[in-house]
Scaffold this motif. Structure first.
Motif, PDB file in Angstrom:
ATOM      1  N   ALA A  45       0.838  -1.209   0.000  1.00 35.90           N
ATOM      2  CA  ALA A  45       0.000   0.000   0.000  1.00 35.90           C
ATOM      3  C   ALA A  45       0.869   1.253   0.000  1.00 35.90           C
ATOM      4  O   ALA A  45       0.599   2.202  -0.744  1.00 35.90           O
ATOM      5  N   PHE A  46       1.922   1.261   0.826  1.00 36.06           N
ATOM      6  CA  PHE A  46       2.847   2.402   0.810  1.00 36.06           C
ATOM      7  C   PHE A  46       3.449   2.576  -0.582  1.00 36.06           C
ATOM      8  O   PHE A  46       3.538   3.686  -1.105  1.00 36.06           O
ATOM      9  N   GLN A  47       3.863   1.472  -1.203  1.00 35.42           N
ATOM     10  CA  GLN A  47       4.495   1.538  -2.527  1.00 35.42           C
ATOM     11  C   GLN A  47       3.506   2.029  -3.580  1.00 35.42           C
ATOM     12  O   GLN A  47       3.888   2.723  -4.523  1.00 35.42           O
ATOM     13  N   ALA A  48       2.239   1.686  -3.437  1.00 33.66           N
ATOM     14  CA  ALA A  48       1.239   2.047  -4.446  1.00 33.66           C
ATOM     15  C   ALA A  48       0.674   3.450  -4.246  1.00 33.66           C
ATOM     16  O   ALA A  48       0.330   4.112  -5.224  1.00 33.66           O
ATOM     17  N   LEU A  49       0.585   3.905  -3.001  1.00 30.68           N
ATOM     18  CA  LEU A  49      -0.165   5.125  -2.727  1.00 30.68           C
ATOM     19  C   LEU A  49       0.682   6.374  -2.512  1.00 30.68           C
ATOM     20  O   LEU A  49       0.175   7.489  -2.693  1.00 30.68           O
ATOM     21  N   LEU A  50       1.925   6.226  -2.118  1.00 26.07           N
ATOM     22  CA  LEU A  50       2.762   7.404  -1.885  1.00 26.07           C
ATOM     23  C   LEU A  50       3.314   7.941  -3.202  1.00 26.07           C
ATOM     24  O   LEU A  50       3.389   7.224  -4.202  1.00 26.07           O
ATOM     25  N   ALA A  51       3.726   9.201  -3.173  1.00 21.96           N
ATOM     26  CA  ALA A  51       4.298   9.829  -4.374  1.00 21.96           C
ATOM     27  C   ALA A  51       5.558   9.076  -4.800  1.00 21.96           C
ATOM     28  O   ALA A  51       6.305   8.575  -3.957  1.00 21.96           O
ATOM     29  N   PRO A  52       5.814   8.991  -6.101  1.00 22.64           N
ATOM     30  CA  PRO A  52       6.982   8.248  -6.592  1.00 22.64           C
ATOM     31  C   PRO A  52       8.307   8.876  -6.145  1.00 22.64           C
ATOM     32  O   PRO A  52       8.409  10.073  -5.930  1.00 22.64           O
ATOM     33  N   GLY A  53       9.297   8.029  -6.017  1.00 22.36           N
ATOM     34  CA  GLY A  53      10.640   8.467  -5.646  1.00 22.36           C
ATOM     35  C   GLY A  53      11.612   7.311  -5.777  1.00 22.36           C
ATOM     36  O   GLY A  53      11.362   6.342  -6.493  1.00 22.36           O
ATOM     37  N   ALA A  54      12.705   7.399  -5.043  1.00 24.63           N
ATOM     38  CA  ALA A  54      13.765   6.396  -5.123  1.00 24.63           C
ATOM     39  C   ALA A  54      13.553   5.234  -4.166  1.00 24.63           C
ATOM     40  O   ALA A  54      14.286   4.252  -4.216  1.00 24.63           O
ATOM     41  N   GLY A  55      12.606   5.349  -3.250  1.00 27.24           N
ATOM     42  CA  GLY A  55      12.343   4.290  -2.288  1.00 27.24           C
ATOM     43  C   GLY A  55      11.821   4.865  -0.987  1.00 27.24           C
ATOM     44  O   GLY A  55      12.006   6.052  -0.698  1.00 27.24           O
ATOM     45  N   LEU A  56      11.183   4.021  -0.204  1.00 24.83           N
ATOM     46  CA  LEU A  56      10.591   4.479   1.045  1.00 24.83           C
ATOM     47  C   LEU A  56      11.641   4.899   2.071  1.00 24.83           C
ATOM     48  O   LEU A  56      11.335   5.636   2.992  1.00 24.83           O
ATOM     49  N   PHE A  57      12.877   4.418   1.907  1.00 24.30           N
ATOM     50  CA  PHE A  57      13.913   4.704   2.897  1.00 24.30           C
ATOM     51  C   PHE A  57      15.158   5.333   2.284  1.00 24.30           C
ATOM     52  O   PHE A  57      16.227   5.323   2.886  1.00 24.30           O
ATOM     53  N   THR A  58      15.038   5.869   1.074  1.00 22.52           N
ATOM     54  CA  THR A  58      16.195   6.464   0.394  1.00 22.52           C
ATOM     55  C   THR A  58      15.913   7.914   0.047  1.00 22.52           C
ATOM     56  O   THR A  58      14.808   8.406   0.207  1.00 22.52           O
ATOM     57  N   ASN A  59      16.943   8.587  -0.455  1.00 20.00           N
ATOM     58  CA  ASN A  59      16.798   9.957  -0.957  1.00 20.00           C
ATOM     59  C   ASN A  59      16.794   9.909  -2.474  1.00 20.00           C
ATOM     60  O   ASN A  59      17.657   9.253  -3.050  1.00 20.00           O
ATOM     61  N   PRO A  60      15.917  10.568  -3.168  1.00 21.04           N
ATOM     62  CA  PRO A  60      14.758  11.268  -2.643  1.00 21.04           C
ATOM     63  C   PRO A  60      13.682  10.275  -2.228  1.00 21.04           C
ATOM     64  O   PRO A  60      13.474   9.250  -2.864  1.00 21.04           O
ATOM     65  N   PHE A  61      13.005  10.615  -1.147  1.00 22.04           N
ATOM     66  CA  PHE A  61      11.946   9.755  -0.609  1.00 22.04           C
ATOM     67  C   PHE A  61      10.832   9.595  -1.627  1.00 22.04           C
ATOM     68  O   PHE A  61      10.487  10.527  -2.334  1.00 22.04           O
TER      69      PHE A  61
END
Length: 196
Positions: A45-61
């Motif tokens: 759900a986090f992967q599908a619903l949050l804004a795109p980026g480099a990963g949930l624990f990386t920069n850019p979030f």
């Protein structure tokens, strides 16, 4: 080193799931299916619903997307499945690594699995030393390797059999939690990898 506040919800959920898994594994030597299933759904759900980026624990979030979340889940499952098939770990451990993969994605789950194996080895040595079973562990290892070499030398399969005298079961959720936490720290703060 400032922390992006957007990392806190997925980090808190993952940390809570890993702590709960460790608690259950230490207490009962089982990891509940509802915990890993619920965790996998949360990670996806986090992967599908949050804004795109480099990963949930990386920069850019940002999220990797549902497909990469599923790829991380599948890879996490596949990396430890051979250990389960050999009888070296339980199904709950394999499912817990898959759950972590849903949060980490396919790239970071590789690092987490490697760090988990290292943490598992350290944990096994500490348990063997603490319980006074190090001699039995070394005797088992010697016998397993000797039998595998003899079979391979005579044209048979070089497989490793179960040890003749088991030395106990590990709460492997500890190693999975440690490996996952280390990978999250290294992904979030890449400069820390220079310390290793």
């Amino acid at each position: 080193m400032s922390i992006d506040p957007r990392i806190l919800p997925p980090a808190a959920v993952l940390a809570a799931l890993l702590v709960a898994a460790v608690w259950h594994d230490v207490r009962t030597r089982r990891i509940p299916n509802r915990l890993v299933l619920g965790g996998a759904v949360a990670g996806l759900a986090f992967q599908a619903l949050l804004a795109p980026g480099a990963g949930l624990f990386t920069n850019p979030f940002g999220a990797l997307g549902l497909l990469n979340g599923l790829a991380g889940l599948g890879l996490g499952l596949g990396l430890l499945l051979p250990m389960y098939m050999l009888g070296a770990m339980g199904a709950g451990d394999v499912k817990l690594m898959a759950m972590s993969g849903a949060f980490l994605g396919p790239h970071d789950i590789l690092g987490a699995a490697l760090l988990t194996m290292i943490a598992g080895g350290v944990l096994a040595l500490l348990v063997a030393l603490g319980s006074g079973r190090m001699g039995q562990v070394l005797a088992n290892l010697r016998q397993l390797l000797l039998h595998a070499l003899v079979r391979a030398g005579t044209g048979g399969s070089a497989r490793l059999d179960a040890p003749p005298a088991p030395t106990g079961k590990l709460a492997y959720a500890i190693a999975i939690a440690a490996g996952t936490a280390l990978q999250v720290a290294l992904a979030r703060f890449p400069a820390w990898s220079n310390l290793l």
